[in-house]
Design an enzyme around this catalytic site. Structure first.
Site, PDB file in Angstrom:
ATOM      1  N   ASP A  15     -39.762  14.002  -9.699  1.00  0.00           N
ATOM      2  CA  ASP A  15     -38.533  14.678  -9.583  1.00  0.00           C
ATOM      3  C   ASP A  15     -37.854  14.620 -10.748  1.00  0.00           C
ATOM      4  OD1 ASP A  15     -36.203  15.697  -8.815  1.00  0.00           O
ATOM      5  OD2 ASP A  15     -35.433  13.951  -7.795  1.00  0.00           O
ATOM      6  N   ASP A  71     -33.985  22.317 -12.166  1.00  0.00           N
ATOM      7  CA  ASP A  71     -34.385  21.185 -11.543  1.00  0.00           C
ATOM      8  C   ASP A  71     -35.724  21.902 -10.773  1.00  0.00           C
ATOM      9  OD1 ASP A  71     -34.647  19.155  -9.780  1.00  0.00           O
ATOM     10  OD2 ASP A  71     -33.716  19.946  -8.222  1.00  0.00           O
TER      11      ASP A  71
END
Length: 434
Positions: A109, A317
């Protein structure tokens, strides 16, 4: 009990040069070039339509979690509430930990920092496909003390300290992990990669919830000091890059991720990154506006600016599928897109802007404009994606404040994060050719 991270991200296979330092010294040998393969989560979906719908559903939950986390951070922690963090990303990587090593698949992530895996003894653990790591069987394991700077880096996630450093993260979907912060030897990749000693990670003894499905832990590539990129630091030139294949790609090919010299990107557009002291893990990008067919969309000036209290702004992201725009920007953009397409949209229960797919339907050109004059020009397949068979739907949605640049918009772009130079570079690239 304290918060969590909103995660989001990437899967990789790499080979590391061995080092000879002890785990507590956290020393590394420089790497000349490092390539990793990113594997997109599937969660057992039988076809591309199911995979896409599941990714979109996770994307919406992630966006809501990120918004709630940012709003809570701005308001400040309350004694009666547990701050929330973000929960799982869209990509997996192969990792081996310990001496002798134990392998597992980790969710990766770009929106979080902590590296962690489930550990014995397990007070409560979810089912994982590989053996759970037992630190008592590893000769390279050592706990992090309360006086260590990386224990301080846990911030509000630290659960109190007597001698050893402990943590507790609660994720936005209700998943939770807690355990000891420790140093270990890590090998990253599915092959016989060399061990890297002295990586700080979370050895988690209590893990609950559904947010970690398919993975046996997490690897953070955010900007904080506990993330993998920050711990490797100058040894990989403080940078990494990736190139994501389209979400609709049905082949078995993986997307590449590079560290160090392998991240070099000539002929790219480069923009400054923005640091947010309230949310230091996120990669904020300086969007000034959006153009459609070469014309500016009627979005108020400053809509995407990061505010002094840490609100607003736009982050990039890898763990969010769609792009989500502040409602002040999304509403006029959606209206402009609909006006530019000479076809009546299809009513869709999800609220998405969808059209019946046809060969002669002309889609507009769209670009994000950045501070300094750089433009991120999106081909139609990066903002309209097939859903429900013969429908094309806009791969964007609205948010309350923070905007998120998602991974559909990043597909077939080589994107470089340079934490030392505080820049982000991007270049249109056929990712399956790298």
């Amino acid at each position: 009990m304290e918060c969590s991270k909103l995660l989001g991200v990437l899967a990789f296979i790499c080979f590391l040069i061995p080092v000879m330092s002890s785990s507590s010294e956290r020393q590394f040998t420089a790497w000349s070039k490092l390539r990793v393969n990113l594997t997109r989560r599937s969660e057992g979906e039988s076809n591309s339509a199911e995979r896409l719908r599941s990714a979109v559903d996770r994307s919406k939950r992630r966006m809501n979690t990120i918004e709630a986390f940012v709003e809570q951070q701005i308001a400040g922690p309350l004694d009666t509430e547990t701050p929330i963090r973000v929960g799982s990303g869209e990509f997996l990587m192969s990792v081996a930990v310990g001496t002798p090593s134990v392998s597992f698949e980790a969710i990766v992530d770009t929106g979080s920092d902590l590296i962690w895996t489930q550990c014995m003894p397990c007070q409560s653990c979810y089912t994982q496909p590989t053996p759970i790591f037992d630190p008592s069987q590893s000769s390279s394991y050592s706990t992090v003390s309360c006086t260590d700077s990386l224990c301080d880096a846990l911030g509000a996630f630290q659960t109190g300290c007597t001698s050893d450093c402990t943590f507790d993260y609660m994720y936005g979907d209700g998943s939770e992990t807690s355990g000891d912060l420790a140093y270990e030897s890590f090998s990253i990749g599915s092959g016989s990669g060399s061990m890297v000693q002295g990586i700080a990670f979370g050895c988690s003894h209590d893990n609950q919830g559904r947010g970690f499905s398919q993975g046996s832990g997490l690897v953070g590539l955010g900007r904080g000091s506990l993330s993998l990129i920050s711990q490797l630091g100058s040894k990989v030139d403080n940078k990494f890059s990736y190139c994501l294949l389209p979400i609709t790609d049905s082949s078995s090919q993986t997307s590449p991720l590079f560290f160090g010299e392998g991240s070099s990107l000539s002929g790219a557009n480069t923009i400054p990154l923005i640091k947010n002291s309230v949310n230091p893990s996120f990669w904020y990008i300086p969007v000034t506006g959006i153009t459609l067919n070469g014309n500016p969309v009627n979005i108020p000036a400053g809509t995407f600016d990061l505010q002094s209290d840490g609100s607003g702004g736009m982050i990039i992201d890898s763990g969010t599928t769609y792009t989500y725009l502040n409602e002040v920007a999304y509403s006029p953009l959606r209206e402009a897109i609909q006006s530019s397409i000479d076809v009546t949209p299809v009513e869709d229960s999800s609220g998405d802007l969808c059209y019946q797919k046809s060969d002669n339907m002309a889609l507009p050109s769209l670009a994000f404009n950045f501070h300094g004059g750089a433009n991120y020009n999106l081909p139609p397949e990066n903002f309209f994606i097939p859903q429900y068979g013969d429908l094309l739907c806009l791969a964007m949605g609205s948010s309350r404040g923070l905007s998120i640049f998602g991974n559909v918009q990043q597909q077939n772009f080589h994107i470089l994060y340079d934490n030392a130079q505080n820049t982000l570079s991007f270049k249109p690239t056929k990712c399956d050719s790298l």
